[in-house]
Write an enzyme that holds these catalytic residues in place. Structure first.
Site, PDB file in Angstrom:
ATOM      1  N   GLY B  36     -20.901  87.458 -36.064  1.00 24.65           N
ATOM      2  CA  GLY B  36     -21.351  86.283 -36.808  1.00 24.65           C
ATOM      3  C   GLY B  36     -21.940  85.242 -35.874  1.00 24.65           C
ATOM      4  O   GLY B  36     -21.654  85.229 -34.677  1.00 24.65           O
ATOM      5  N   THR B  37     -22.751  84.368 -36.438  1.00 17.78           N
ATOM      6  CA  THR B  37     -23.308  83.291 -35.618  1.00 17.78           C
ATOM      7  C   THR B  37     -22.198  82.305 -35.268  1.00 17.78           C
ATOM      8  O   THR B  37     -21.165  82.228 -35.928  1.00 17.78           O
ATOM      9  CB  THR B  37     -24.434  82.564 -36.376  1.00 17.78           C
ATOM     10  OG1 THR B  37     -23.925  82.186 -37.656  1.00 17.78           O
ATOM     11  CG2 THR B  37     -25.627  83.477 -36.554  1.00 17.78           C
ATOM     12  N   ALA B  38     -22.425  81.524 -34.224  1.00 18.77           N
ATOM     13  CA  ALA B  38     -21.371  80.691 -33.650  1.00 18.77           C
ATOM     14  C   ALA B  38     -21.040  79.458 -34.491  1.00 18.77           C
ATOM     15  O   ALA B  38     -21.890  78.922 -35.204  1.00 18.77           O
ATOM     16  CB  ALA B  38     -21.782  80.254 -32.249  1.00 18.77           C
TER      17      ALA B  38
END
Lengths: 270, 270, 270, 270, 270, 270, 270
Positions: B36-38
């Protein structure tokens, strides 16, 4: 004893015995305990001391959130080693049992009774299918009828009573140290020194106040966690105090100190 | 440590330990988080800042529908990384817990209490059979007794308290950045700058207002999501503002930016 | 990324993660969506347009029985792509949710609320054992507080909001077309043309009135399916009308047009 | 009799027979019993004697917490060998059965009745799926209508009545010794000597008072565990008393004496 | 498309998708339908005709007991192909649904509503674990608001409406014949001739009265099965009547005509 | 008939047929019966005789605890062969059925009715998953309406009525002997001799009073177990009495006489 | 059609179809039926005849206990072939259904209705997981509204109506015989002769009165089992009577005549 390929055939399910009568899943859960940082318990004449390695994996992590010491009731403390989330389940179970005892019988639960409630609960997860065993060991210490008591629970659900013990990583070395150094009849203060001394054995003989947790349970004061200042003072007294620079190193050298990174180590054991 | 063929034998079922005491399914769920993106959380003296990478995979997608920041209660915010649909389940669980607390005790739920409710819920999915673990990590931030608190939940169900942290992709790099830059006692506005600065580390040092979400939780204003204009202004102040042309590139270069296409990447992690 | 033989080891059960954190069964369900004929949704200033490829596999099949467009409530329409029988379950679920909302709160359900009800339902089938995920994607469009809204649900249970989107076969090409042609602020009539234009991209630029379904949802008229005559007229206006001879060809060239025969293609995806 | 590879095919699940009609999981559970330290039961004219090997794995462990002898009711004692946590479950079951009998019929439960209650309970775990058999054997001794009775339960759930028996490690040798030495009509005191004599056969002919547990059940005094002093005096009388130095050796040479260390032996059998 | 060995990996359980998004168990259930003898449905202007191949596997079997045509309600008939015992379950389900509708709403159930009740029921068996899909297809025909309607249910649970269709063996050839010969607006009598003509295509162009079943559903007369004499007369009119000698041959050449013998063919599909 | 490797594929689960229509688990359970020592039943004109081989595996074991003969009701006796713990379950079931019959109908249960109650219970364990079949056969004998009746139950759940039969080890030889020697109309005393004579066939023609159990069921006296003295006198009369020295040998030569030792034989069948 | 190795992949579980649409477990259950001795049913003008091969496996077995013919109600008889214990379950089910019908509607259950109740019950065991199919076929015969009816149930749960049929071993040959010899309109006495004649085809043309069971169901007398004397007289009339010596041979040559011995044949099919 079985060869390796045969062993593999019997360790996939919790509900089966191997041909030589072993429950491999329980033994693997013991490995999960060894992957956690160490905790130590020492019984003194007038109280029980619990100490735990709490080194954080980052300077930004709150040391207080590394849960190794738990108050189960006014007169009962628990130290854990292994899978943290599993430990929380058992601690909650212990607290409910302690409360139920107070409500039902109007008195504090006995340390032995409480320990056996916990181990019976653990045993269920080793016999009935559909769940894995708990990957955690506990040290249960407290005061019962004025007397200090100190117990261990392991992933098989067996209760043992000890004068002094350690659980988690380096268990064998720390126990050798305790067997050599422990003497009956020591005071709680002396026990506190011995507990930290033991814990320091797996840290190059040094500890930082932030990297260690200490609790005492006595008849007078019940369960009490010591402040960082108190710990620092005790460490200093016992010549165990790490220098500033060492503390950072500890965090890096610890086996499960930085498991959340790109390495493949798990970070839920401490 | 096990060889590869042996590892494969122990990672198919959630309910078993490997011979070295590991729960592989939980570790694989951590990989889902890294996909997932941060998201970033920073605790300030007077509040908590949550920031999240929300780059859309198409210019036609409404940025507001990329759910990375959630209001759990007036005084609690949650940022997520990993499997989006799993995150929604945990957020809903958190909201119900917060409501129940208000109804039962007539007061706002504590941040630590709420976090531990969530992690206990997560732990159940790692021990009892018939389900997989949650493939998501959460940052839970809020105000408790006037004090800002900042927690992390991971797929094992372990709660940690942090001064500042990141979850999701590039976690290791972003944490290094936070450890180097974070200072205790900073104001919420300073924390906001640090959070965006950290997030920009995995975006070539630039962010577009539409590609990022920011929320603050303070005692005075509770949970507040910032508007695009406010974000643009802050990015501009910190020299992080992407040029028009860059934004389109970001969407293409993002790892999980276009997972719904004929590629084989999943699009439920952001 | 895993090699092929390793991938095979992790995609048999819905409830486990692969070592790189993926849920293969959910990704395979996305393939089921791609096997269905395309549906398109376009949000206009004053309404939402849904259009769907409904080519029949035989001239004897009633086009009306090919279910791609569904009225979920007076103000909500749903277009589907993928496993038809699965779509019916989700549509029924959506209708019950809309009715419950009216009964409980005395008002029409919000489009976002309804979409998230659906995605939460979908997520359950991806985490708990004993069932497979839903092999269908939905476009949920409608009017909320006078404003048109347009959402997508995918097999992972993630909700996304779009200005315009396509699901099903040729998704990537159709989205490229929409990204190039869509402009904010277009009227519902213009959106209707764009939707059909997009759908025609995967049909050699032509459509027959019987092979396509169109619905609009506006504040004034609610959900309205267009008659064949209206569709023919619109197709003619946009120079998309297929000649008589083409129609029969379409039916034969369509990927899932004749799956019930002795070929090994399934005929339950549209 | 089957070859090894065929045997492996039938011993993974408790609920199936092998082609030659055997239940391998039950046989493996018997191996778990053999891994435990020995217990001995001897029936005298006026009572029953239970004796158990209780050597601790560390000098810091409380001998009293090594549970081998249990009071099930005023007139019933139980000695165990094998998996300790499993034994605790059966003992608890036995105690509840004894209490229920008193409440329901107003009289003490019969020894045979109680034993069969236990074995029926054990049998369930060998026939119905979802659980493993109990990895423990019990000696149930007591007074029924003034007469001493002595029973055995094994992991298959079969009850046997004995004049004298041993369970656990070295079972075969100890039984040979009992068969040679036992005589009907001996007094409880003589039986006590024989029981300790037998137990000493697997300890180089010597026992330390801390490493052994002894209980007698007589009509007059019911279940009585003997104090260390009494045991020391009896051992001395029978020339079985270990010298100080021997005791430490015993602890090291015992098969399951130190299983908690880095060795791979389990420590939950005694 | 997958190679053979890979396909085998995904078709064992009903609840999983293959990598290309297929549900193999549903596709195999369609094969069970093809193993059954053919049924045909034709919609006329004023009614619906159902015809079925009912050739017996022995002259001693009562033709009436070969269940291919079923009255679901006064105005609804059902023809089946595939697994007979499965068909009976769905017919019973349909009858209960029709009765419930009469009781609850005081009117006859709609043909489309009834069909969708059935297909929703079928879909459940394709998504939730622990059962196989239904191995049968149905033709549901009847009168709704004075209008004839004709539907198909398949093992995936998808409903389709047709003007004319065939299910079971030789489906592809029979549909080609229907597509070529069917004309809208034909009378029920003409439809009856077409249905028998179609059925005869897979019987060398001939049928015996005992080997075929015919039912009509009209607004005036509801569901009516035709007698052998009527069928013989119609067959004669259409030059489809088999000679005596042919009938015996038919029984032998039929694919599933004699499955109860020592051959390995199953006899429960018709 | 299957080759060996194929057979292995069908004998793992109780709930499936092999391709040639066999239930291997039931056949393996029959092997468990053959591993038990023999029991014999003989029907006389005025009663039924049950006799069982009860040789103990140690001189210290109480012969009375070797359960081979059971009183199910005043007028019904049961002899067993095979898995002892399983036998106990069925005997208890039989006793409850007999009691229920008395309570519900006010009269003694019929022998045939009781037997069929038992076999129906056994059959359930052979068809429904999650349990193994009972590894035991029973001889059920008694008086019904003044007439002696003699039945057998086997692991498949099939009831058979016999004039005389044997179950357990050496079944085939003992039955040959019975078929040759049995004559209708013999008295109970003669039957008693025949039963012991038959049992002695598998013991070198000799029996010791302690190693055999005998019960008779007659209309006058109901179920009566014979004392050792009576048995000795009968054995003497029939020249079957073993000499003192033989008795010890018997115990050693018996197949399952000493299964609790380090050998790999199970000891729960007798 | 599949090769052997592929077939093996699809026949392990009852709930899955093979790629060519077959349910292998049901087909294997049919093999269990063929392993049983034959039963024959013949419908006459005024009644139904059931006849069954009942040869015993030992002269000591009571022929009456070999259950092949069953009275389900006053006017209904059932003959079985295959797994005896399974047959008992279905007969009991049939009897309960018949009783329920009398209680609920005050009249005798119809033969067709009863048969379909049974087949629906059988079908459940072929679709829902966790159990195997019934390994038995039944002939259900009786009087309904004064008319004789004759049905068959098979392991798939399909009901068929016959004029005359056979089930069990040699089915194919016996049916050929019936097809050649049966004539409509024969009397019950003639049918009785034909039934025995048919049964004798698989016994070298001879039958002994003890080795066969015969029942008739007529409107006047209901279900009546014939005595040995009557059977002997009929056999004699038809020249089917075996000589004394032949009878013993029959018992030995029968396929499942002596399955309880050391051979590997099962003895629960007859």
């Amino acid at each position: 004893m079985q060869g390796q390929s045969q062993q593999q055939a019997y360790d996939r399910g919790i509900t089966i015995f191997s041909p030589d009568g072993r429950l491999y899943q329980v033994e693997y859960a013991r490995e999960a305990v060894k992957r956690g940082t160490a905790s130590v318990g020492v019984r003194a004449e007038d109280g029980v001391v619990l100490a735990a390695d709490k080194r954080a994996r980052s300077r930004l992590m709150e040391p207080a959130s590394i849960e190794k010491l738990h108050k189960a009731d006014d007169h009962v403390g628990v130290a854990s080693a292994g899978h943290v989330a599993d430990a929380r389940q058992l601690i909650d179970f212990a607290r409910r049992q302690a409360q139920v005892n107070r409500l039902r019988y109007g008195e504090a639960v006995g340390i032995e009774t409480l320990t056996k409630n916990i181990t019976d609960h653990i045993q269920q997860y080793t016999q009935v299918g559909g769940a894995r065993p708990f990957g955690v060991a506990l040290i249960v210490g407290g005061i019962e009828n004025g007397e200090p008591r100190l117990f261990e629970t392991d992933p098989s659900g067996t209760p043992y009573e000890w004068q002094a013990l350690s659980i988690g990583s380096d268990r064998s070395d720390l126990r050798d140290y305790l067997e050599a150094e422990y003497e009956e009849g020591i005071s709680t203060d002396e026990a506190l020194g011995l507990a930290l001394d033991t814990l320091a054995q797996s840290n190059d003989g040094e500890l930082s106040p932030e990297g260690v947790g200490v609790a005492t349970i006595t008849a007078e004061e019940g369960y009490t966690e010591r402040s960082n200042d108190e710990i620092e003072s005790i460490l200093d007294d016992h010549d165990l105090l790490a220098t500033e620079g060492d503390e950072g190193d500890d965090a890096d050298t610890g086996e499960d100190a930085d498991a959340g990174d790109d390495t493949d180590e798990s970070d839920d054991e401490s």
